[in-house]
Design a protein around this motif. Structure first.
Motif, PDB file in Angstrom:
ATOM      1  N   SER A  99      22.908  56.730  37.325  1.00 51.15           N
ATOM      2  CA  SER A  99      23.358  56.451  38.689  1.00 51.15           C
ATOM      3  C   SER A  99      23.941  57.688  39.373  1.00 51.15           C
ATOM      4  O   SER A  99      24.371  57.611  40.519  1.00 51.15           O
ATOM      5  CB  SER A  99      24.393  55.324  38.694  1.00 51.15           C
ATOM      6  OG  SER A  99      25.570  55.725  38.027  1.00 51.15           O
ATOM      7  N   GLU A 100      23.962  58.802  38.652  1.00 52.76           N
ATOM      8  CA  GLU A 100      24.472  60.068  39.186  1.00 52.76           C
ATOM      9  C   GLU A 100      25.896  59.897  39.716  1.00 52.76           C
ATOM     10  O   GLU A 100      26.223  60.291  40.833  1.00 52.76           O
ATOM     11  CB  GLU A 100      23.537  60.593  40.271  1.00 52.76           C
ATOM     12  CG  GLU A 100      22.125  60.836  39.757  1.00 52.76           C
ATOM     13  CD  GLU A 100      21.106  61.089  40.856  1.00 52.76           C
ATOM     14  OE1 GLU A 100      21.455  61.003  42.044  1.00 52.76           O
ATOM     15  OE2 GLU A 100      19.957  61.375  40.503  1.00 52.76           O
ATOM     16  N   SER A 101      26.749  59.306  38.888  1.00 44.99           N
ATOM     17  CA  SER A 101      28.130  59.004  39.279  1.00 44.99           C
ATOM     18  C   SER A 101      29.136  59.856  38.515  1.00 44.99           C
ATOM     19  O   SER A 101      30.220  59.388  38.172  1.00 44.99           O
ATOM     20  CB  SER A 101      28.418  57.515  39.037  1.00 44.99           C
ATOM     21  OG  SER A 101      27.533  56.715  39.752  1.00 44.99           O
ATOM     22  N   GLU A 102      28.794  61.103  38.265  1.00 45.79           N
ATOM     23  CA  GLU A 102      29.672  61.985  37.492  1.00 45.79           C
ATOM     24  C   GLU A 102      30.972  62.314  38.207  1.00 45.79           C
ATOM     25  O   GLU A 102      31.911  62.813  37.597  1.00 45.79           O
ATOM     26  CB  GLU A 102      28.954  63.293  37.140  1.00 45.79           C
ATOM     27  CG  GLU A 102      27.816  63.153  36.174  1.00 45.79           C
ATOM     28  CD  GLU A 102      26.472  62.904  36.862  1.00 45.79           C
ATOM     29  OE1 GLU A 102      26.418  62.869  38.109  1.00 45.79           O
ATOM     30  OE2 GLU A 102      25.485  62.712  36.143  1.00 45.79           O
ATOM     31  N   ASP A 103      31.056  62.045  39.510  1.00 41.87           N
ATOM     32  CA  ASP A 103      32.257  62.387  40.262  1.00 41.87           C
ATOM     33  C   ASP A 103      33.349  61.317  40.184  1.00 41.87           C
ATOM     34  O   ASP A 103      34.419  61.479  40.765  1.00 41.87           O
ATOM     35  CB  ASP A 103      31.908  62.680  41.721  1.00 41.87           C
ATOM     36  CG  ASP A 103      31.238  61.514  42.421  1.00 41.87           C
ATOM     37  OD1 ASP A 103      30.619  60.675  41.735  1.00 41.87           O
ATOM     38  OD2 ASP A 103      31.334  61.447  43.658  1.00 41.87           O
ATOM     39  N   TYR A 104      33.122  60.253  39.451  1.00 39.90           N
ATOM     40  CA  TYR A 104      34.146  59.228  39.262  1.00 39.90           C
ATOM     41  C   TYR A 104      35.043  59.616  38.092  1.00 39.90           C
ATOM     42  O   TYR A 104      34.633  60.344  37.188  1.00 39.90           O
ATOM     43  CB  TYR A 104      33.515  57.857  39.004  1.00 39.90           C
ATOM     44  CG  TYR A 104      33.007  57.211  40.274  1.00 39.90           C
ATOM     45  CD1 TYR A 104      33.771  56.273  40.952  1.00 39.90           C
ATOM     46  CD2 TYR A 104      31.779  57.573  40.810  1.00 39.90           C
ATOM     47  CE1 TYR A 104      33.318  55.701  42.120  1.00 39.90           C
ATOM     48  CE2 TYR A 104      31.323  57.007  41.977  1.00 39.90           C
ATOM     49  CZ  TYR A 104      32.094  56.074  42.631  1.00 39.90           C
ATOM     50  OH  TYR A 104      31.651  55.517  43.790  1.00 39.90           O
ATOM     51  N   TYR A 105      36.285  59.115  38.100  1.00 39.15           N
ATOM     52  CA  TYR A 105      37.241  59.476  37.061  1.00 39.15           C
ATOM     53  C   TYR A 105      37.052  58.660  35.787  1.00 39.15           C
ATOM     54  O   TYR A 105      37.059  59.203  34.686  1.00 39.15           O
ATOM     55  CB  TYR A 105      38.677  59.314  37.577  1.00 39.15           C
ATOM     56  CG  TYR A 105      39.705  59.632  36.531  1.00 39.15           C
ATOM     57  CD1 TYR A 105      39.917  60.937  36.110  1.00 39.15           C
ATOM     58  CD2 TYR A 105      40.444  58.624  35.919  1.00 39.15           C
ATOM     59  CE1 TYR A 105      40.846  61.246  35.122  1.00 39.15           C
ATOM     60  CE2 TYR A 105      41.372  58.908  34.945  1.00 39.15           C
ATOM     61  CZ  TYR A 105      41.562  60.217  34.547  1.00 39.15           C
ATOM     62  OH  TYR A 105      42.465  60.513  33.561  1.00 39.15           O
ATOM     63  N   GLU A 106      36.886  57.334  35.919  1.00 40.66           N
ATOM     64  CA  GLU A 106      36.741  56.503  34.728  1.00 40.66           C
ATOM     65  C   GLU A 106      35.759  55.371  34.971  1.00 40.66           C
ATOM     66  O   GLU A 106      35.456  55.016  36.102  1.00 40.66           O
ATOM     67  CB  GLU A 106      38.089  55.937  34.274  1.00 40.66           C
ATOM     68  CG  GLU A 106      38.713  54.937  35.202  1.00 40.66           C
ATOM     69  CD  GLU A 106      40.070  54.438  34.706  1.00 40.66           C
ATOM     70  OE1 GLU A 106      40.634  55.002  33.749  1.00 40.66           O
ATOM     71  OE2 GLU A 106      40.568  53.464  35.292  1.00 40.66           O
ATOM     72  N   ILE A 107      35.270  54.839  33.855  1.00 40.82           N
ATOM     73  CA  ILE A 107      34.377  53.685  33.890  1.00 40.82           C
ATOM     74  C   ILE A 107      34.911  52.662  32.895  1.00 40.82           C
ATOM     75  O   ILE A 107      35.269  53.005  31.761  1.00 40.82           O
ATOM     76  CB  ILE A 107      32.909  54.069  33.583  1.00 40.82           C
ATOM     77  CG1 ILE A 107      31.996  52.837  33.664  1.00 40.82           C
ATOM     78  CG2 ILE A 107      32.776  54.785  32.255  1.00 40.82           C
ATOM     79  CD1 ILE A 107      30.511  53.162  33.645  1.00 40.82           C
ATOM     80  N   GLU A 108      35.005  51.426  33.362  1.00 39.96           N
ATOM     81  CA  GLU A 108      35.446  50.338  32.500  1.00 39.96           C
ATOM     82  C   GLU A 108      34.260  49.421  32.261  1.00 39.96           C
ATOM     83  O   GLU A 108      33.645  48.929  33.205  1.00 39.96           O
ATOM     84  CB  GLU A 108      36.599  49.576  33.146  1.00 39.96           C
ATOM     85  CG  GLU A 108      37.215  48.553  32.225  1.00 39.96           C
ATOM     86  CD  GLU A 108      38.512  47.972  32.769  1.00 39.96           C
ATOM     87  OE1 GLU A 108      39.200  47.305  31.984  1.00 39.96           O
ATOM     88  OE2 GLU A 108      38.827  48.165  33.953  1.00 39.96           O
ATOM     89  N   VAL A 109      33.938  49.213  30.997  1.00 38.76           N
ATOM     90  CA  VAL A 109      32.791  48.398  30.612  1.00 38.76           C
ATOM     91  C   VAL A 109      33.307  47.078  30.063  1.00 38.76           C
ATOM     92  O   VAL A 109      34.128  47.047  29.147  1.00 38.76           O
ATOM     93  CB  VAL A 109      31.936  49.118  29.539  1.00 38.76           C
ATOM     94  CG1 VAL A 109      30.777  48.243  29.104  1.00 38.76           C
ATOM     95  CG2 VAL A 109      31.444  50.459  30.058  1.00 38.76           C
ATOM     96  N   PHE A 110      32.826  45.983  30.645  1.00 39.14           N
ATOM     97  CA  PHE A 110      33.152  44.643  30.179  1.00 39.14           C
ATOM     98  C   PHE A 110      31.922  44.073  29.495  1.00 39.14           C
ATOM     99  O   PHE A 110      30.832  44.096  30.064  1.00 39.14           O
ATOM    100  CB  PHE A 110      33.513  43.726  31.354  1.00 39.14           C
ATOM    101  CG  PHE A 110      34.775  44.111  32.061  1.00 39.14           C
ATOM    102  CD1 PHE A 110      35.981  43.543  31.708  1.00 39.14           C
ATOM    103  CD2 PHE A 110      34.748  45.034  33.089  1.00 39.14           C
ATOM    104  CE1 PHE A 110      37.143  43.891  32.366  1.00 39.14           C
ATOM    105  CE2 PHE A 110      35.906  45.392  33.756  1.00 39.14           C
ATOM    106  CZ  PHE A 110      37.100  44.820  33.393  1.00 39.14           C
ATOM    107  N   ILE A 111      32.087  43.577  28.290  1.00 35.80           N
ATOM    108  CA  ILE A 111      31.011  42.877  27.592  1.00 35.80           C
ATOM    109  C   ILE A 111      31.398  41.400  27.601  1.00 35.80           C
ATOM    110  O   ILE A 111      32.445  41.015  27.076  1.00 35.80           O
ATOM    111  CB  ILE A 111      30.811  43.419  26.176  1.00 35.80           C
ATOM    112  CG1 ILE A 111      30.353  44.879  26.274  1.00 35.80           C
ATOM    113  CG2 ILE A 111      29.807  42.567  25.408  1.00 35.80           C
ATOM    114  CD1 ILE A 111      30.152  45.578  24.968  1.00 35.80           C
TER     115      ILE A 111
END
Length: 139
Positions: A99-111
């Motif tokens: 998604s070319e989202s390298e400029d975000y600080y964090e990613i939260e993944v919910f399973i």
């Protein structure tokens, strides 16, 4: 009970414009599918055999913070729930790169695992937070 017809009117007008204009409707749908909102979802779905994905992007310019929430529903991969943290990290990395989202600080993944008879009912949920910088290959 009063039913508003505005959403139906907008839908009908949009369909009419897309099919009747001289532009190429397939090209428009392709542009929408290739937008950052949908990029990476197919790749992530394949990793865990997920049936559905939701993503939410949040940027707060006043606090200079940004995050992505990635919700992965009903994975079919047998080892998903035994090796969840590693699969969540792999999904996060794949999603960030696609998604070319390298400029975000964090990613939260919910399973999330839902009830098959009542899809809106959550049976199981876990979440993992990763710093985007730790997922991006620096070359």
């Amino acid at each position: 009970m009063k039913v508003t017809k505005l959403p139906y009117l907008i839908l009908i007008c949009s369909c009419f414009l897309l099919t009747s204009c001289s532009c190429n409707p397939e090209k428009i749908f392709e542009m929408i599918a290739n937008s950052s909102m949908f990029k990476g979802q197919g790749e992530v779905m394949a990793i865990g055999g997920f049936s559905r994905i939701e993503s939410h992007f949040q940027k707060d310019f006043s606090n200079d913070s940004s995050r992505i929430e990635l919700k992965l529903f009903d994975g079919k991969l047998p080892e998903l729930y035994e090796n969840e943290a590693n699969i969540a990290r792999k999904c996060a990395k794949t999603y960030i790169e696609a998604s070319e989202s390298e400029d975000y600080y964090e990613i939260e993944v919910f399973i999330i695992k839902t009830n098959e008879q009542i899809p809106s009912q959550t049976i199981y949920q876990s979440n993992y937070t990763f710093e985007v910088a730790s997922l991006v290959d620096k070359q």
